[in-house]
Design an enzyme around this catalytic site. Structure first.
Site, short mmCIF file in Angstrom:
data_model
loop_
_atom_site.label_atom_id
_atom_site.label_comp_id
_atom_site.label_asym_id
_atom_site.label_seq_id
_atom_site.Cartn_x
_atom_site.Cartn_y
_atom_site.Cartn_z
N PHE A 50 0.85 -1.19 0.00
CA PHE A 50 0.00 0.00 0.00
C PHE A 50 0.89 1.24 0.00
O PHE A 50 1.82 1.34 0.79
CB PHE A 50 -0.89 -0.03 1.25
N ASP A 93 1.86 -5.74 8.09
CA ASP A 93 0.66 -4.92 8.07
C ASP A 93 -0.53 -5.85 7.85
O ASP A 93 -0.59 -6.57 6.84
CB ASP A 93 0.76 -3.87 6.96
N LYS A 120 -11.73 -1.42 8.47
CA LYS A 120 -12.00 -2.33 7.35
C LYS A 120 -12.77 -3.54 7.90
O LYS A 120 -13.95 -3.42 8.17
CB LYS A 120 -10.69 -2.70 6.67
#
Ligand code: PLP
Length: 397
Positions: A113, A184, A210
């Site tokens: 990301f 992550d 999320k």
């Protein structure tokens, strides 16, 4: 076996919507408004500043951290909440680099990301002294580990394609090469079984808005392995990570263990929403969630490939090699997604050409898969996406 009708009943999904974007923003649990209202009215409203002690606001980041710890296979007392994920990435990475002196390379993959890579860039810029960030293709990570690698920083599940790294194997390989690991878990926590302790991860971070459904702006979490807890040096040495914040010493002394990864005042209202959302895990088992998610994604892929020949699968075909989302590629992906959303099926789009669909069994069933496939098939067959209003890019895609 998890009763998915019961978990689904815990969520508010707007009438007529099939929600396939819980990988970006989880929906609201029905109890969240009352839980937040109680914190606002009965705690903030009535207790005023005494709420920090009386309502337990000050302990909330580690209390909630322990609930997250159970979902990611972490030992009690090793997870704390606060800030955003980008901040937690920076903290974990800075501490890991500091624990591995003499090595100058932060290794990551090109699919990571962007914010994680930007934070790493910011860190090496501040560190100077030859520190660099090196990115390689996801399947070349293992071969790129060498005696210069200080830290291997990876996101377990790729946000674009859903490709899943083998956390245990890569952690073992990183350690063999003398590197530490920062994982992550943004697209893992609440989506699939994670075992940070079993994998031997050194640091892990993740967000809660999320798959953990804390709502927009919900706080992130950070895990530090017990073997590093007293040695990790906090780069963001805020007062609430101090050993004695209310002694107001002019000098910083890190707090005990994971407490030192706190920075400033915790987001009490957002943590209240998260606490409500975490109640679903009292009746849901992550192993059941994973196997049901695989059934749903397999059915979706099969349906789309049968009915939409111009869409190309961008996710791994082997369900064990992907997370809880499925992505397809199409040059008109943005407009196609807008047409889907206009027809009540919400997924999202990631540049340049990826349509993303998250499958969260807590509130998504086979009927949602069928509807999403049928709607997408009609949009493709009749080119319903080909309208100027579907091409106009919004600020958030
Ligand atoms: C969603 C996500 C982020 C977002 O970071 P924030 O600071 O919470 O905005 C960062 N990294 C990864 C891998 C993500 O999936």
């Amino acid at each position: 076996m998890t009763d998915f009708a019961a978990t689904r009943a815990m969520f508010h999904i707007p009438e007529g919507i099939t929600y396939l974007d819980g990988n970006s923003l989880g929906p609201m649990v029905r109890t969240a408004p009352a839980r937040v209202a109680r914190t606002v009215e009965a705690e903030w409203g009535e207790m005023l500043i005494t709420g920090w002690n009386k309502a337990g606001w000050m302990d909330q980041p580690s209390r909630v951290g322990d609930r997250i710890a159970r979902l990611i296979g972490a030992e009690p007392g090793t997870v704390v909440m606060g800030d955003t994920l980008s901040i937690k990435v920076y903290q974990a990475l800075a501490a890991a680099v500091d624990l591995n002196p003499g090595r100058k390379v932060i290794l990551s993959d090109t699919g990571n990301f962007p914010s994680d890579l930007y934070m790493a860039d910011g860190l090496v810029h501040t560190l100077g002294e030859g520190y660099t960030v090196r990115t390689v293709a996801p399947d070349e990570v293992e071969a790129a580990l060498d005696s210069d690698t200080a830290v291997l920083m990876l996101t377990e599940v790729d946000y674009r394609t859903g490709r899943k790294h083998d956390m245990r194997r890569l952690t073992t390989e990183a350690h063999r090469a003398g590197a530490l690991t920062v994982w992550d878990l943004a697209h893992s926590a609440g989506a699939l079984p994670v075992d940070v302790a079993g994998a031997g991860a050194d640091f892990a971070v993740g967000c809660t808005y999320k798959y953990l459904n804390s709502g927009p702006g919900g706080p992130a979490f950070i895990y530090v392995a017990p073997r590093h807890a007293e040695a990790a040096r906090p780069a963001l040495s805020g007062w609430l990570g101090h050993e004695a914040p209310f002694a107001f010493h002019p000098d910083y002394r890190p707090g005990r263990g994971i407490e030192r990864m706190r920075v400033g005042t915790p987001p009490v209202l957002q943590l209240a929403a998260l606490e409500a959302a975490l109640d679903v895990w009292d009746i849901a088992d992550i192993v059941d969630v994973r196997s049901r998610s695989i059934e749903l994604t397999e059915a979706f892929i099969q349906g789309v490939e049968a009915k939409c020949p111009t869409l190309t699968l961008a996710s791994p075909r082997d369900p064990r090699a992907r997370g809880s989302q499925v992505s397809f590629q199409h040059p008109e992906g943005y407009a196609i997604m807008q047409a889907l959303i206009a027809n009540g099926v919400i997924g999202d789009f990631r540049a340049p050409d990826i349509l993303r669909f998250g499958f969260t069994p807590l509130y998504i069933g086979m009927e949602d898969v069928d509807r999403a496939v049928a709607t997408l098939a009609e949009i493709m067959a009749k080119s319903l996406w080909d309208r100027p209003e579907y091409r106009a890019r919004a600020r958030v895609t």
